[in-house]
Design an enzyme around this catalytic site. Sequence first.
Site, PDB file in Angstrom:
ATOM      1  N   LYS A  39       0.843  -1.205   0.000  1.00 28.96           N
ATOM      2  CA  LYS A  39       0.000   0.000   0.000  1.00 28.96           C
ATOM      3  C   LYS A  39       0.878   1.255   0.000  1.00 28.96           C
ATOM      4  CE  LYS A  39      -0.285  -0.139   5.043  1.00 28.96           C
ATOM      5  NZ  LYS A  39      -1.074  -0.628   6.186  1.00 28.96           N
ATOM      6  N   ARG A 137     -10.767   0.549  14.459  1.00 27.26           N
ATOM      7  CA  ARG A 137     -10.666   1.232  13.175  1.00 27.26           C
ATOM      8  C   ARG A 137     -11.770   0.671  12.292  1.00 27.26           C
ATOM      9  NH1 ARG A 137      -4.737   1.443  10.329  1.00 27.26           N
ATOM     10  NH2 ARG A 137      -5.228  -0.722   9.857  1.00 27.26           N
ATOM     11  N   HIS A 171      -6.358  -6.844  13.213  1.00 26.95           N
ATOM     12  CA  HIS A 171      -5.128  -6.049  13.183  1.00 26.95           C
ATOM     13  C   HIS A 171      -4.799  -5.598  14.598  1.00 26.95           C
ATOM     14  CE1 HIS A 171      -2.032  -3.815  11.134  1.00 26.95           C
ATOM     15  NE2 HIS A 171      -2.497  -2.639  11.476  1.00 26.95           N
ATOM     16  N   ARG A 226       1.287 -10.615   7.373  1.00 26.53           N
ATOM     17  CA  ARG A 226       1.088  -9.405   6.549  1.00 26.53           C
ATOM     18  C   ARG A 226       2.153  -8.355   6.821  1.00 26.53           C
ATOM     19  NH1 ARG A 226      -4.119  -9.318   9.064  1.00 26.53           N
ATOM     20  NH2 ARG A 226      -3.471  -7.417  10.102  1.00 26.53           N
ATOM     21  N   TYR A 270      15.297  30.963   5.524  1.00 27.52           N
ATOM     22  CA  TYR A 270      14.076  31.660   5.931  1.00 27.52           C
ATOM     23  C   TYR A 270      13.989  31.820   7.443  1.00 27.52           C
ATOM     24  CZ  TYR A 270      12.025  30.909   1.282  1.00 27.52           C
ATOM     25  OH  TYR A 270      11.759  30.921  -0.059  1.00 27.52           O
ATOM     26  N   CYS A 317      13.981  24.449   2.978  1.00 27.86           N
ATOM     27  CA  CYS A 317      13.071  25.164   2.083  1.00 27.86           C
ATOM     28  C   CYS A 317      12.301  24.140   1.243  1.00 27.86           C
ATOM     29  CB  CYS A 317      13.840  26.110   1.168  1.00 27.86           C
ATOM     30  SG  CYS A 317      15.023  27.178   2.021  1.00 27.86           S
ATOM     31  N   MET A 318      11.488  24.619   0.319  1.00 27.95           N
ATOM     32  CA  MET A 318      10.714  23.682  -0.499  1.00 27.95           C
ATOM     33  C   MET A 318      11.617  22.832  -1.393  1.00 27.95           C
ATOM     34  SD  MET A 318       7.609  24.384  -3.185  1.00 27.95           S
ATOM     35  CE  MET A 318       6.597  25.305  -2.050  1.00 27.95           C
ATOM     36  N   ASP A 319      12.624  23.474  -1.996  1.00 26.86           N
ATOM     37  CA  ASP A 319      13.456  22.792  -2.995  1.00 26.86           C
ATOM     38  C   ASP A 319      14.931  22.746  -2.625  1.00 26.86           C
ATOM     39  OD1 ASP A 319      11.102  22.902  -4.666  1.00 26.86           O
ATOM     40  OD2 ASP A 319      11.633  24.999  -5.007  1.00 26.86           O
TER      41      ASP A 319
HETATM   42  C1  PLP Z   1      -0.325  -1.435   6.948  1.00 29.53           C
HETATM   43  C2  PLP Z   1      -0.912  -2.709   7.411  1.00 29.53           C
HETATM   44  C3  PLP Z   1      -0.094  -3.837   7.581  1.00 29.53           C
HETATM   45  C4  PLP Z   1       1.417  -3.787   7.508  1.00 29.53           C
HETATM   46  O1  PLP Z   1       1.892  -3.167   8.680  1.00 29.53           O
HETATM   47  P1  PLP Z   1       3.464  -3.072   9.007  1.00 29.53           P
HETATM   48  O2  PLP Z   1       3.518  -2.532  10.381  1.00 29.53           O
HETATM   49  O3  PLP Z   1       4.039  -2.134   8.011  1.00 29.53           O
HETATM   50  O4  PLP Z   1       4.004  -4.442   8.865  1.00 29.53           O
HETATM   51  C5  PLP Z   1      -0.714  -5.039   7.865  1.00 29.53           C
HETATM   52  N1  PLP Z   1      -2.058  -5.106   7.998  1.00 29.53           N
HETATM   53  C6  PLP Z   1      -2.870  -4.036   7.891  1.00 29.53           C
HETATM   54  C7  PLP Z   1      -4.336  -4.181   8.090  1.00 29.53           C
HETATM   55  C8  PLP Z   1      -2.320  -2.796   7.603  1.00 29.53           C
HETATM   56  O5  PLP Z   1      -3.114  -1.727   7.503  1.00 29.53           O
END
Ligand code: PLP
Length: 374
Positions: A39, A137, A171, A226, A270, A317-319
Amino acid sequence: MSDAQMRTWAEIDLGRLKHNYTALREQLAPGCRFVGVVKANAYGHGAVPVAQKLEEWGADYLAVACLEEAAELRQAGVRAPILILGVTLPRYAGELLAWDAAQAVGDLETGRALSATAVAAGRTLTIHVKADTGMSRLGFLCDEAHLDHAAGEIAALCALPGLRAEGIFTHFSDADGCEAYTMRQFTRFLDLLDKLSARGVTFEIRHCAASAAMLNYPCTHLDMVRPGIALYGHYPAPGMEYTCPLLPVMTLKTRVAAVRDLPAGTCVSYGRTATLARDSRLAVLPVGYGDGYFRLFSNGQPVAIRGKKAPVVGRVCMDLTMADVTDIPGVIPGDEAVLYGDAAPVEDGADRAGTIQYELLCDVSPRVPRVYLD
Ligand SMILES: *Cc1c(COP(=O)(O)O)cnc(C)c1O
């Protein structure tokens, strides 16, 4: 674009990615599946190249946050199973089918709407049921008081036509922190699985461990893990290095644009937050917050030039950003400077910015070309 033309770039070491993937896989019992979390553009590393490699190396699944990310992978020819961890509004159910993506489902109403679309299309949509065991969540609320209710709703979800409930997951919110809370979440998840199996509802893939739980608690591996951050070579929290040898995959680099000799008393950048205490030599770096290099790195964050540390002087700065190279002999325009990498750990930058390495990696902006090393 040749290397020499790039102002700031991110080297993505695919050899290191493979090292991490292999090291993580070695921790799994035979048959335990691996979903590579790609992701947010693979945590800034480039979703398509990373996903293509993971697929080539045999990752069982890929996980993304949303439909657009799944579509990007499919359009690039990725064929591995893809799980969308976030929410897809039911009106886009047709696209889930079109892109052949499995969808996390955390409430019955969404499940019913997805079911209706799948039935109307004469298709079957793969889902993974999401249980909320304490993250608060997404998912069916599975605290002790609601466990029976959740089991009833999940059983109803799994009985809907047009859906194939391949997986169920939860999770952890504190798997790099509190063991007691993590085990409480895990127990809730196992209790839920028991209640469902008593109703005759079982799943091919039960999963709950992201990087922290995967590394800290092998008992949580179940049928699939995961990991995200660990794949990219970073530990979810400090002090976990003993769990598995990981190598950072991204090195963020820039190239000295100019070298300036300035007298003591000169104000820099700045807001004049820095005044030179001595006659100084500053390297002007073509990187800034427009590249995702945090403005919070102003006045102090070290960058590595010629193997030595040069602290940022004045505001980012930005750049552009200035770094003090007075004590580094021989710095000339064109020299490489490491912003994040072995010589300047991204974790140190995260500490300075009061955040986590995940955010720094994700924030490397699209302006920064990714260069892939094999
Ligand atoms: C982002 C995410 C992960 C991976 O988490 P890490 O801490 O980067 O290993 C696994 N499961 C879910 C649901 C997530 O949102």
